[in-house]
Design a protein around this motif. Structure first.
Motif, short mmCIF file in Angstrom:
data_model
loop_
_atom_site.label_atom_id
_atom_site.label_comp_id
_atom_site.label_asym_id
_atom_site.label_seq_id
_atom_site.Cartn_x
_atom_site.Cartn_y
_atom_site.Cartn_z
N ALA A 150 41.99 -23.14 17.11
CA ALA A 150 43.45 -23.31 17.20
C ALA A 150 44.15 -22.65 16.01
O ALA A 150 45.20 -22.03 16.16
CB ALA A 150 43.82 -24.79 17.27
N ARG A 151 43.55 -22.78 14.83
CA ARG A 151 44.18 -22.18 13.63
C ARG A 151 44.24 -20.67 13.76
O ARG A 151 45.19 -20.03 13.34
CB ARG A 151 43.41 -22.59 12.38
CG ARG A 151 43.52 -24.09 12.11
CD ARG A 151 43.41 -24.44 10.65
NE ARG A 151 42.18 -23.99 10.03
CZ ARG A 151 42.01 -23.93 8.72
NH1 ARG A 151 43.00 -24.26 7.91
NH2 ARG A 151 40.86 -23.53 8.22
N ALA A 152 43.21 -20.08 14.37
CA ALA A 152 43.21 -18.62 14.56
C ALA A 152 44.19 -18.23 15.67
O ALA A 152 44.94 -17.27 15.55
CB ALA A 152 41.80 -18.13 14.90
N VAL A 153 44.21 -19.02 16.75
CA VAL A 153 45.08 -18.72 17.90
C VAL A 153 46.56 -18.84 17.53
O VAL A 153 47.40 -18.10 18.05
CB VAL A 153 44.72 -19.66 19.09
CG1 VAL A 153 45.79 -19.61 20.16
CG2 VAL A 153 43.37 -19.26 19.67
N ALA A 154 46.87 -19.76 16.60
CA ALA A 154 48.26 -19.98 16.20
C ALA A 154 48.87 -18.76 15.51
O ALA A 154 50.08 -18.65 15.39
CB ALA A 154 48.35 -21.19 15.27
N THR A 155 48.04 -17.84 15.05
CA THR A 155 48.55 -16.63 14.41
C THR A 155 48.93 -15.59 15.47
O THR A 155 49.31 -14.48 15.14
CB THR A 155 47.53 -16.03 13.42
OG1 THR A 155 46.39 -15.52 14.13
CG2 THR A 155 47.05 -17.06 12.40
N ARG A 156 48.78 -15.95 16.76
CA ARG A 156 49.10 -15.09 17.89
C ARG A 156 48.34 -13.77 17.85
O ARG A 156 48.93 -12.68 17.87
CB ARG A 156 50.61 -14.80 17.94
CG ARG A 156 51.46 -16.03 18.23
CD ARG A 156 52.27 -15.79 19.49
NE ARG A 156 52.75 -17.01 20.09
CZ ARG A 156 54.00 -17.49 19.97
NH1 ARG A 156 54.88 -16.86 19.25
NH2 ARG A 156 54.33 -18.59 20.60
N PRO A 157 47.00 -13.84 17.79
CA PRO A 157 46.22 -12.61 17.67
C PRO A 157 46.10 -11.83 18.98
O PRO A 157 46.10 -12.42 20.06
CB PRO A 157 44.83 -13.13 17.26
CG PRO A 157 44.74 -14.48 17.89
CD PRO A 157 46.15 -15.04 17.85
N ALA A 158 46.02 -10.51 18.84
CA ALA A 158 45.66 -9.67 19.99
C ALA A 158 44.14 -9.52 20.02
O ALA A 158 43.55 -9.20 21.05
CB ALA A 158 46.31 -8.30 19.86
N LEU A 159 43.52 -9.76 18.85
CA LEU A 159 42.06 -9.73 18.71
C LEU A 159 41.63 -11.00 17.99
O LEU A 159 42.10 -11.30 16.90
CB LEU A 159 41.62 -8.50 17.90
CG LEU A 159 40.14 -8.45 17.52
CD1 LEU A 159 39.25 -8.32 18.76
CD2 LEU A 159 39.88 -7.28 16.57
N LEU A 160 40.75 -11.76 18.64
CA LEU A 160 40.26 -13.01 18.06
C LEU A 160 38.79 -12.84 17.69
O LEU A 160 37.96 -12.49 18.54
CB LEU A 160 40.43 -14.15 19.08
CG LEU A 160 39.89 -15.52 18.70
CD1 LEU A 160 40.59 -16.08 17.47
CD2 LEU A 160 40.05 -16.49 19.88
N LEU A 161 38.49 -13.09 16.40
CA LEU A 161 37.11 -12.97 15.92
C LEU A 161 36.56 -14.38 15.74
O LEU A 161 37.08 -15.16 14.95
CB LEU A 161 37.09 -12.23 14.57
CG LEU A 161 37.80 -10.87 14.52
CD1 LEU A 161 37.83 -10.34 13.08
CD2 LEU A 161 37.09 -9.87 15.44
N LEU A 162 35.51 -14.72 16.48
CA LEU A 162 34.92 -16.07 16.42
C LEU A 162 33.56 -16.00 15.75
O LEU A 162 32.67 -15.29 16.23
CB LEU A 162 34.76 -16.64 17.84
CG LEU A 162 36.03 -16.81 18.67
CD1 LEU A 162 35.69 -17.20 20.11
CD2 LEU A 162 36.95 -17.85 18.03
N ASP A 163 33.40 -16.73 14.66
CA ASP A 163 32.13 -16.68 13.91
C ASP A 163 31.36 -17.99 14.07
O ASP A 163 31.63 -18.96 13.37
CB ASP A 163 32.40 -16.38 12.43
CG ASP A 163 31.14 -15.91 11.70
OD1 ASP A 163 30.04 -15.98 12.28
OD2 ASP A 163 31.27 -15.47 10.54
N GLU A 164 30.41 -18.00 14.98
CA GLU A 164 29.50 -19.14 15.21
C GLU A 164 30.23 -20.46 15.43
O GLU A 164 29.92 -21.47 14.80
CB GLU A 164 28.52 -19.26 14.03
CG GLU A 164 27.60 -18.05 13.95
CD GLU A 164 26.32 -18.32 13.17
OE1 GLU A 164 25.87 -19.48 13.18
OE2 GLU A 164 25.79 -17.36 12.60
N VAL A 165 31.17 -20.45 16.35
CA VAL A 165 31.89 -21.69 16.63
C VAL A 165 31.09 -22.66 17.51
O VAL A 165 31.44 -23.83 17.61
CB VAL A 165 33.27 -21.43 17.28
CG1 VAL A 165 34.27 -20.93 16.25
CG2 VAL A 165 33.17 -20.46 18.44
#
Ligand SMILES: Nc1ncnc2c1ncn2[C@@H]1O[C@H](COP(=O)(O)OP(=O)(O)OP(=O)(O)O)[C@@H](O)[C@H]1O
Ligand SMILES: [Mg+2]
Length: 268
Positions: A150-165
Motif C-alpha cells: 500500500a505504501r508503494a501504491v500510494a505513490t501512484r507508480p506506473a512501475l511497481l517493484l516488489l521485493d520478496e513480499v
C-alpha cells in the motif's frame, strides 16, 4: 512505442563483487516480470539501481523515455517508480492510514487533497480499508505485507517493484497477495516482482528473469526459464530447492485465476 523502463549496459560492482554486469533489458507499460535467483545474486541491488537508491558504475537507465540515471530516488518515485523493501520499516507508532499518507505525500509528492485520495485508494486496493486506524505495530504478517505494498501504491507508480513480499506467508496467504498484485496490475501498473516463492510469480507473471552473479541466466516465458538447465543449476544449493521449481512447473500456466492453492508450502 517507447518502453516504460529501459536499462542499457548497466554495470555495478561493490569492490570485486559484481552486482550488475552490463545489464540491458526493457519493460513495457503494464508488463508483469518476475525475478528469481539465489541469495546475493544482485536482485535487490537491481531494484536499487532502478529506483535510484544505488548509482550505477556505468550504463544508462531510462523511464518513460527520460534518462533517469543520475536522478535520486525521491525524483524517480515522483516520476512513477514505486518500490517495496525487503526489510520493511513502517512507522510503528503511526496508524496504517498515516503510514500510507506519508508515502503519498513524501514519496509520491502528492499535495494534500490528492494524497488523501491516493492513500484511501491504496488501502482499498490492498484490502486494508478495515485497518486504517490500527497502529502499524499491531499488524500481523499478511497485513504488514499489505501495508508495504500500500505504501508503494500510494505513490501512484506506473512501475511497481516488489521485493520478496510473499516470504513467510502460508499458501492461502500467498494466493491473497497474488490477487492483490493482479488487481494493481489490472489497473495498468507494470510490476517487477522479486520472489523466492516461485509459485507466486508463476501465478501472475508473463516473463521470468533468473539473475545470478549480476547477470541474466534466463529470461523469457516462466515455464521455459524454470526448465532451463542453467537456471536449475543456479538454484541448487540456494534456498529455493529443486522441488519448489518442480511444484511451480506443475502449476497451470500463468494468469489463470481460480486455481486450488498448492498444498505444499513453499520455502522462502
Ligand atoms: N551496500 C553494499 N555494499 C557492499 N556490498 C553489498 C551492498 N549491498 C549488497 N551488497 C552485496 O551485493 C551482493 C548482492 O546483494 P543483493 O542484496 O542485491 O542480493 P539479492 O539477490 O537480493 O539476495 P537475497 O535473495 O538474499 O535478497 C551480495 O554479495 C551483497 O553482499
Ligand atoms: Mg534481496
Amino acid at each position: 512505442m517507447t518502453a516504460l523502463l529501459e536499462l542499457d549496459g548497466v554495470t555495478k560492482r561493490f569492490g570485486r563483487v559484481v552486482i550488475a554486469e552490463n545489464l540491458s533489458f526493457s519493460v513495457g507499460a503494464g508488463d508483469t516480470v518476475g525475478i528469481v535467483g539465489p541469495n546475493g545474486a544482485g536482485k535487490t541491488s537491481l531494484f536499487g539501481l532502478i529506483s535510484g537508491d544505488l548509482a550505477p558504475g556505468a550504463g544508462e537507465i531510462r523511464f518513460s523515455g527520460r534518462t533517469v540515471t543520475r536522478l535520486d530516488a525521491a525524483s524517480r518515485c515522483r516520476l512513477g517508480i514505486g518500490r517495496t523493501y525487503q526489510v520493511p520499516r513502517p512507522f510503528a507508532d503511526m496508524t496504517v492510514f498515516e503510514n500510507v499518507l506519508v508515502a503519498a505525500q513524501q514519496g509520491g509528492g502528492l499535495r494534500r487533497r490528492a494524497s488523501y485520495a491516493a492513500a484511501a485508494e491504496a488501502l482499498e486496493r490492498t484490502g486494508l480499508g478495515g485497518e486504517a486506524n490500527v497502529a502499524a505495530a499491531r499488524l500481523g504478517l499478511l497485513q504488514r505485507k499489505r501495508l508495504e505494498i500500500a505504501r508503494a501504491v500510494a505513490t501512484r507508480p506506473a512501475l511497481l517493484l516488489l521485493d520478496e513480499v510473499a516470504g513467510g506467508l502460508t499458501d492461502p496467504e500467498v494466493t491473497v497477495l497474488v490477487e492483490i498484485v493482479r488487481g494493481i496490475n489490472a489497473e495498468g501498473t507494470a510490476v517487477i516482482w522479486i520472489e523466492h516463492v516461485v509459485r507466486a510469480l508463476t501465478a501472475l507473471v508473463t516473463r521470468l528473469i533468473c539473475l545470478s552473479g549480476g547477470q541474466f541466466v534466463g529470461d523469457g516465458d516462466p515455464a521455459g526459464v524454470l526448465a532451463n538447465p542453467k537456471v536449475r543449476e543456479v538454484y541448487l544449493g540456494s534456498e529455493v530447492t529443486a522441488s519448489v521449481v518442480e511444484a511451480a512447473l506443475e502449476q497451470e500456466p500463468s494468469g489463470q485465476p481460480g486455481r486450488e492453492p498448492d498444498p505444499e508450502r513453499s520455502t522462502s
